[in-house]
Design a protein around this motif. Structure first.
Motif, short mmCIF file in Angstrom:
data_model
loop_
_atom_site.label_atom_id
_atom_site.label_comp_id
_atom_site.label_asym_id
_atom_site.label_seq_id
_atom_site.Cartn_x
_atom_site.Cartn_y
_atom_site.Cartn_z
N LEU A 178 0.83 -1.21 0.00
CA LEU A 178 0.00 0.00 0.00
C LEU A 178 0.86 1.26 0.00
O LEU A 178 0.58 2.22 -0.72
N TRP A 179 1.94 1.23 0.78
CA TRP A 179 2.82 2.40 0.87
C TRP A 179 3.41 2.76 -0.49
O TRP A 179 3.55 3.94 -0.83
N LEU A 180 3.75 1.73 -1.28
CA LEU A 180 4.38 1.96 -2.58
C LEU A 180 3.44 2.74 -3.51
O LEU A 180 3.87 3.62 -4.26
N TYR A 181 2.14 2.41 -3.42
CA TYR A 181 1.17 3.05 -4.31
C TYR A 181 0.74 4.43 -3.82
O TYR A 181 -0.03 5.11 -4.48
N TRP A 182 1.26 4.82 -2.66
CA TRP A 182 1.17 6.22 -2.24
C TRP A 182 2.50 6.92 -2.55
O TRP A 182 2.52 7.99 -3.16
N ALA A 183 3.61 6.32 -2.15
CA ALA A 183 4.92 6.97 -2.29
C ALA A 183 5.26 7.23 -3.75
O ALA A 183 5.68 8.34 -4.12
N GLY A 184 5.11 6.21 -4.61
CA GLY A 184 5.50 6.37 -6.01
C GLY A 184 4.75 7.49 -6.71
O GLY A 184 5.36 8.43 -7.25
N PRO A 185 3.40 7.44 -6.72
CA PRO A 185 2.66 8.52 -7.37
C PRO A 185 2.89 9.90 -6.75
O PRO A 185 2.99 10.89 -7.47
N VAL A 186 2.97 9.97 -5.43
CA VAL A 186 3.17 11.28 -4.78
C VAL A 186 4.54 11.87 -5.17
O VAL A 186 4.65 13.05 -5.52
N ILE A 187 5.57 11.04 -5.13
CA ILE A 187 6.90 11.52 -5.52
C ILE A 187 6.89 11.96 -6.98
O ILE A 187 7.40 13.04 -7.33
N GLY A 188 6.32 11.13 -7.85
CA GLY A 188 6.26 11.48 -9.26
C GLY A 188 5.48 12.75 -9.51
O GLY A 188 5.87 13.60 -10.33
N GLY A 189 4.37 12.92 -8.79
CA GLY A 189 3.54 14.11 -8.94
C GLY A 189 4.26 15.38 -8.50
O GLY A 189 4.21 16.41 -9.18
N ILE A 190 4.96 15.30 -7.38
CA ILE A 190 5.70 16.46 -6.88
C ILE A 190 6.83 16.83 -7.85
O ILE A 190 7.02 18.01 -8.20
N LEU A 191 7.58 15.82 -8.31
CA LEU A 191 8.69 16.08 -9.23
C LEU A 191 8.19 16.73 -10.52
O LEU A 191 8.80 17.69 -11.03
N ALA A 192 7.08 16.23 -11.06
CA ALA A 192 6.56 16.77 -12.31
C ALA A 192 6.10 18.21 -12.15
O ALA A 192 6.41 19.07 -12.98
N ALA A 193 5.34 18.48 -11.08
CA ALA A 193 4.83 19.84 -10.87
C ALA A 193 5.97 20.83 -10.65
O ALA A 193 5.96 21.94 -11.22
N LEU A 194 6.96 20.45 -9.85
CA LEU A 194 8.07 21.36 -9.59
C LEU A 194 8.93 21.55 -10.84
O LEU A 194 9.43 22.65 -11.09
N CYS A 195 9.10 20.48 -11.61
CA CYS A 195 9.87 20.57 -12.85
C CYS A 195 9.20 21.54 -13.82
O CYS A 195 9.85 22.43 -14.38
N TYR A 196 7.89 21.38 -14.00
CA TYR A 196 7.19 22.26 -14.94
C TYR A 196 7.20 23.70 -14.44
O TYR A 196 7.50 24.64 -15.20
N LYS A 197 6.90 23.87 -13.17
CA LYS A 197 6.86 25.24 -12.61
C LYS A 197 8.20 25.92 -12.72
O LYS A 197 8.31 27.11 -13.05
N THR A 198 9.28 25.19 -12.42
CA THR A 198 10.61 25.77 -12.39
C THR A 198 11.18 26.02 -13.79
O THR A 198 11.80 27.07 -14.04
N CYS A 199 10.92 25.11 -14.70
CA CYS A 199 11.59 25.16 -16.00
C CYS A 199 10.75 25.73 -17.13
O CYS A 199 11.30 26.26 -18.11
N LEU A 200 9.41 25.64 -17.04
CA LEU A 200 8.59 25.95 -18.20
C LEU A 200 7.53 27.01 -17.98
O LEU A 200 7.04 27.60 -18.94
N GLU A 201 7.14 27.22 -16.75
CA GLU A 201 6.03 28.16 -16.52
C GLU A 201 6.48 29.62 -16.64
O GLU A 201 7.55 29.97 -16.19
#
Length: 201
Positions: A178-201
């Protein structure tokens, strides 16, 4: 819709297949994200909400409310499916709960879920959050879900969404990793949002 398609694939002898299951998930997200975009931003996914919170696109209280609603929605959906689909079919497919395939290690599964969710949230940010984007976000979000399932379905079940895992896992009793299916998506979601905000927005 996703769990129903998985159970339906069992009931029809495998005629739906991976492509059909991926399309069922993707189409469901495309139409429902579009339908709720003007109301709530069409998040439908704690990993999206947490990613956008990290990018300061949503406040903490709203984030908590969204996540609670997403999880309750997933549990309600799983309960509804138990009223609609024969128990034997749901048992045969483990209630459609995403799970690691044979030979897939915890590390491999975690990296897969991080990567898949990164793609999804990056597309959400670029098509639905960024004000410069054309107003067709729901379609491309659904396509992102579809492509992620085509590659990740046979590896981890391609959850990309903690609530998508939680609902059937709780009602079906398949709580492994259960932890994996919270940790993986949450980490991926944070990385994607910060990447887009920092590099492209």
């Amino acid at each position: 819709v996703g769990v129903g398609a998985i159970a339906g694939d069992y009931l029809n002898g495998g005629q739906t297949g991976l492509v059909g299951i991926a399309l069922a998930h993707g189409l469901a997200i495309a139409v429902m994200a579009s339908a709720t975009l003007a109301i709530s931003g069409g998040h439908l996914n704690p990993a999206v909400t947490i990613g956008l919170f990290a990018a300061k696109k949503i406040d903490a209280l709203s984030s908590l409310n969204y996540i609670a609603a997403q999880c309750l929605g997933a549990i309600s959906a799983a309960a509804l499916l138990k009223l609609c689909i024969p128990p034997a079919a749901l048992t045969a497919v483990n209630m459609g709960t995403p799970a690691l395939a044979s030979g897939i290690s915890i590390t491999m599964g975690l990296i897969t879920e991080i990567t898949l969710t990164f793609f999804l949230v990056f597309v959400i940010y670029g098509t639905a959050v960024d004000q410069r984007a054309p107003k067709v976000g729901g379609l491309f979000i659904g396509l992102a879900v579809t492509l992620d399932i085509l590659i990740g379905g046979p590896i981890t079940g391609a959850a990309m969404n903690p609530a998508r895992h939680l609902g059937p896992a709780l009602l079906g009793g398949w709580l492994d990793n259960l932890w994996l299916y919270w940790a993986g998506p949450v980490i991926g979601g944070i990385l994607a949002a910060l990447c887009y905000k920092t590099c492209l927005e």
